[in-house]
Design a protein around this motif. Structure first.
Motif, mmCIF file in Angstrom:
data_model
loop_
_atom_site.group_PDB
_atom_site.id
_atom_site.type_symbol
_atom_site.label_atom_id
_atom_site.label_comp_id
_atom_site.label_asym_id
_atom_site.label_seq_id
_atom_site.Cartn_x
_atom_site.Cartn_y
_atom_site.Cartn_z
ATOM 1 N N SER A 81 0.919 -1.232 -0.004
ATOM 2 C CA SER A 81 0.072 0.098 -0.030
ATOM 3 C C SER A 81 0.996 1.430 0.249
ATOM 4 C CB SER A 81 -0.720 -0.172 1.095
ATOM 5 O OG SER A 81 -0.206 0.292 2.284
ATOM 6 N N ILE A 82 0.265 2.102 -0.125
ATOM 7 C CA ILE A 82 1.074 3.653 -0.050
ATOM 8 C C ILE A 82 0.625 4.661 0.767
ATOM 9 C CG2 ILE A 82 1.483 5.738 -1.931
ATOM 10 C CD1 ILE A 82 2.313 3.080 -3.056
ATOM 11 N N ASP A 83 1.620 5.102 1.451
ATOM 12 C CA ASP A 83 1.615 6.010 2.571
ATOM 13 C C ASP A 83 1.827 7.600 1.927
ATOM 14 O OD1 ASP A 83 1.038 7.561 4.851
ATOM 15 O OD2 ASP A 83 2.825 6.557 5.789
ATOM 16 N N GLN A 84 0.852 8.225 1.307
ATOM 17 C CA GLN A 84 1.426 9.514 0.756
ATOM 18 C C GLN A 84 0.867 10.641 1.761
ATOM 19 O OE1 GLN A 84 -0.470 9.521 -3.164
ATOM 20 N NE2 GLN A 84 0.114 11.634 -3.426
ATOM 21 N N THR B 89 5.935 6.787 0.658
ATOM 22 C CA THR B 89 6.231 5.745 1.183
ATOM 23 C C THR B 89 5.526 4.313 0.898
ATOM 24 O OG1 THR B 89 7.125 7.034 2.916
ATOM 25 C CG2 THR B 89 7.398 4.671 3.389
ATOM 26 N N THR B 90 6.218 3.465 0.372
ATOM 27 C CA THR B 90 5.401 2.111 -0.009
ATOM 28 C C THR B 90 5.611 1.446 1.185
ATOM 29 O OG1 THR B 90 7.381 1.206 -0.915
ATOM 30 C CG2 THR B 90 5.705 2.347 -2.501
ATOM 31 N N VAL B 91 4.450 0.632 1.651
ATOM 32 C CA VAL B 91 4.412 -0.113 2.683
ATOM 33 C C VAL B 91 4.090 -1.649 2.025
ATOM 34 C CG1 VAL B 91 3.496 -0.525 4.786
ATOM 35 C CG2 VAL B 91 3.373 1.790 3.972
ATOM 36 N N LEU B 92 5.012 -2.628 2.838
ATOM 37 C CA LEU B 92 4.629 -4.010 2.271
ATOM 38 C C LEU B 92 4.232 -4.809 3.556
ATOM 39 C CD1 LEU B 92 4.999 -6.618 0.477
ATOM 40 C CD2 LEU B 92 7.556 -6.752 1.342
ATOM 41 N N HIS B 93 3.097 -5.080 3.744
ATOM 42 C CA HIS B 93 2.248 -5.536 4.818
ATOM 43 C C HIS B 93 2.691 -7.038 4.727
ATOM 44 C CE1 HIS B 93 -0.111 -1.865 5.457
ATOM 45 N NE2 HIS B 93 0.154 -1.810 4.260
ATOM 46 N N PHE B 94 3.188 -7.594 6.180
ATOM 47 C CA PHE B 94 3.641 -8.924 6.038
ATOM 48 C C PHE B 94 2.443 -9.777 5.733
ATOM 49 C CE2 PHE B 94 4.684 -12.835 8.534
ATOM 50 C CZ PHE B 94 5.597 -13.216 7.581
ATOM 51 N N VAL C 80 8.012 -8.629 9.499
ATOM 52 C CA VAL C 80 7.351 -7.549 9.757
ATOM 53 C C VAL C 80 7.023 -6.576 8.789
ATOM 54 C CG1 VAL C 80 8.488 -7.644 12.004
ATOM 55 C CG2 VAL C 80 9.596 -6.306 10.425
ATOM 56 N N GLU C 81 6.459 -5.374 8.897
ATOM 57 C CA GLU C 81 6.182 -4.515 7.962
ATOM 58 C C GLU C 81 7.510 -4.039 7.353
ATOM 59 O OE1 GLU C 81 3.717 -1.098 9.083
ATOM 60 O OE2 GLU C 81 1.731 -2.241 8.500
ATOM 61 N N THR C 82 7.424 -3.698 5.963
ATOM 62 C CA THR C 82 8.590 -3.018 5.174
ATOM 63 C C THR C 82 8.006 -1.944 4.717
ATOM 64 O OG1 THR C 82 9.681 -5.662 4.916
ATOM 65 C CG2 THR C 82 10.409 -3.499 3.716
ATOM 66 N N TYR C 83 9.004 -0.985 4.384
ATOM 67 C CA TYR C 83 8.981 0.444 3.938
ATOM 68 C C TYR C 83 9.861 0.770 2.954
ATOM 69 C CZ TYR C 83 6.822 0.306 8.622
ATOM 70 O OH TYR C 83 6.214 0.183 9.806
ATOM 71 N N GLY C 84 9.403 1.513 1.889
ATOM 72 C CA GLY C 84 10.061 1.658 0.714
ATOM 73 C C GLY C 84 10.070 3.108 0.451
ATOM 74 N N ARG C 85 11.350 3.688 -0.021
ATOM 75 C CA ARG C 85 11.394 5.057 -0.635
ATOM 76 C C ARG C 85 12.137 4.899 -1.865
ATOM 77 N NH1 ARG C 85 10.759 9.867 2.760
ATOM 78 N NH2 ARG C 85 8.682 9.738 3.735
ATOM 79 N N VAL D 70 16.652 5.438 -11.340
ATOM 80 C CA VAL D 70 15.990 5.522 -9.657
ATOM 81 C C VAL D 70 16.595 4.852 -8.977
ATOM 82 C CG1 VAL D 70 13.624 5.147 -8.578
ATOM 83 C CG2 VAL D 70 13.642 5.640 -10.806
ATOM 84 N N HIS D 71 17.022 5.269 -7.675
ATOM 85 C CA HIS D 71 17.473 4.495 -6.660
ATOM 86 C C HIS D 71 16.202 4.295 -5.504
ATOM 87 C CE1 HIS D 71 20.446 3.149 -3.699
ATOM 88 N NE2 HIS D 71 20.005 3.753 -2.679
ATOM 89 N N ALA D 72 16.312 3.099 -4.829
ATOM 90 C CA ALA D 72 15.150 2.566 -3.950
ATOM 91 C C ALA D 72 15.801 1.923 -2.674
ATOM 92 C CB ALA D 72 14.091 1.970 -4.702
ATOM 93 N N GLU D 73 15.299 2.058 -1.726
ATOM 94 C CA GLU D 73 15.590 1.691 -0.548
ATOM 95 C C GLU D 73 14.446 1.048 0.194
ATOM 96 O OE1 GLU D 73 20.044 3.974 0.737
ATOM 97 O OE2 GLU D 73 18.064 3.934 2.062
ATOM 98 N N ALA D 74 14.665 -0.255 0.940
ATOM 99 C CA ALA D 74 13.757 -0.807 1.840
ATOM 100 C C ALA D 74 14.396 -0.854 3.268
ATOM 101 C CB ALA D 74 13.054 -2.131 1.070
ATOM 102 N N TRP D 75 13.395 -0.688 4.085
ATOM 103 C CA TRP D 75 13.898 -0.858 5.332
ATOM 104 C C TRP D 75 12.654 -1.243 6.257
ATOM 105 C CZ3 TRP D 75 12.191 3.937 3.814
ATOM 106 C CH2 TRP D 75 11.225 4.575 4.356
#
Lengths: 150, 172
Positions: free
Chosen positions: A26-29, A35-40, A101-106, A119-124
């Motif tokens: 999902s997207i947290d705008q 911020t993209t959110v990957l729900h576990f 757990v939940e993962t976030y991306g930018r 594009v450069h992307a990171e997940a944390w």
């Protein structure tokens, strides 16, 4: 930033993609920040012993994060899922194992050309300063340039 | 390299069991080991509506190809090692040549062409029926004995899954 009056609703765009829905992205705008959110969910597991997220899932999530950022900056608010940028190449560095757990991306667009964007992307997860993976890739911006068999 | 041992049907069965059956994501995608040889693996993923990346064309999402290639590269590495050990993807580069054709099964062929004491090098292709007409190609590196020294046996994997399910139930 190309969105002056109307900000594109990336969440609507994302929910139109069956695979993104299936993974649980999902997207947290917040204003012009995405911020993209990957729900576990259990189906995202690649290593049940640790347990850890599947490397392919992390790659797919980073790719989607990059596409979401590109869609936000280039769609002008109107693009349907059909007009999304297409990946040309993506390099994923796996930095830490992904916990269940939940993962976030930018994503940050490092260079925008007329047809191709870099594009450069990171997940944390818990700590933004300790990313679990990073990716950089090239994306084709104009669907019309796509070679045959669409 | 890696020609000093033969791939037996048991070996392939183990790959299917440990690397597909006990990998929830591989199972969720419907991944199958079609064939295997020392250092080489052929996998498939069937077309499914929930894997679509573009609802207008029905083309599969690039992420599915990433998952297939990542998993298939890992299996190729396992098939290049004389004994099972845990591995972890260090990096994976994927080049997308053309969109996958809707309704068609995805295939992959991956080859682990070099193993050092700590790193394995792999390359692979995703395609429909003709490997010479690829949907995507990849190169990757894997770290050997990444997380624990003991390999994941089917029993250990099953046990871990059970524990995991319990933990999940308890947390919810």
């Amino acid at each position: 930033m190309s969105a002056e009056t109307k900000m594109p609703d990336i969440e609507v765009l994302m929910q139109a993609i069956p695979y993104a829905r299936w993974l649980g992205i999902s997207i947290d705008q917040r204003g012009n920040e995405i911020t993209t959110v990957l729900h576990f969910s259990e189906k995202l597991i690649g290593n049940p012993v640790l347990p850890a997220l599947h490397g392919g899932v992390i790659g797919a999530f980073l790719e989607t994060t990059a596409i979401a950022q590109l869609a936000f900056e280039f769609s002008g608010g109107e693009a349907g899922a059909g007009g999304l940028p297409k990946p040309i190449g993506l390099t994923i560095d796996y930095l830490r194992s992904g916990k269940p757990v939940e993962t976030y991306g930018r994503a940050v667009i490092t260079k925008q050309g007329r047809r191709v964007a870099t594009v450069h992307a990171e997940a944390w997860q818990e700590d933004r300063a300790r990313p679990i993976a990073a990716a950089h890739g090239h994306f084709l911006l104009k669907a019309a340039d796509e070679p045959a068999d669409k | 390299m890696a020609s000093g041992f033969k791939i037996t049907p048991e070996h392939i069965a183990l790959m299917k069991d440990v690397l597909i059956e006990h990998v929830p994501h591989a199972k969720a995608l419907g991944m199958t080991v079609v064939n295997a040889a020392p250092g080489e693996a052929w996998l498939s993923v069937p077309y499914a509506e929930n894997l679509v990346g573009n609802p207008e064309t029905g083309v599969i999402h690039g992420g599915v190809i990433t998952s297939l290639l990542d998993n298939a590269c890992g299996i190729a590495v396992q098939l290049a090692l004389p004994e099972r050990m845990s591995i972890a993807t260090l990096d994976l580069r994927i080049d997308y040549m053309k969109p996958a054709t809707p309704k068609l099964e995805l295939m992959s062929h991956t080859h682990c062409y070099k193993v050092t004491s700590s790193i394995a090098f792999v390359r692979g292709t995703a395609y429909h029926s003709d490997e010479a007409d690829p949907i995507a190609t990849c190169v990757g590196t894997f770290m050997l004995s990444a997380n624990r020294s003991m390999p994941m046996t089917p029993e250990a994997a099953a046990e871990a899954m059970a524990l995991f399910a319990q933990k999940k139930g308890g947390a919810a």
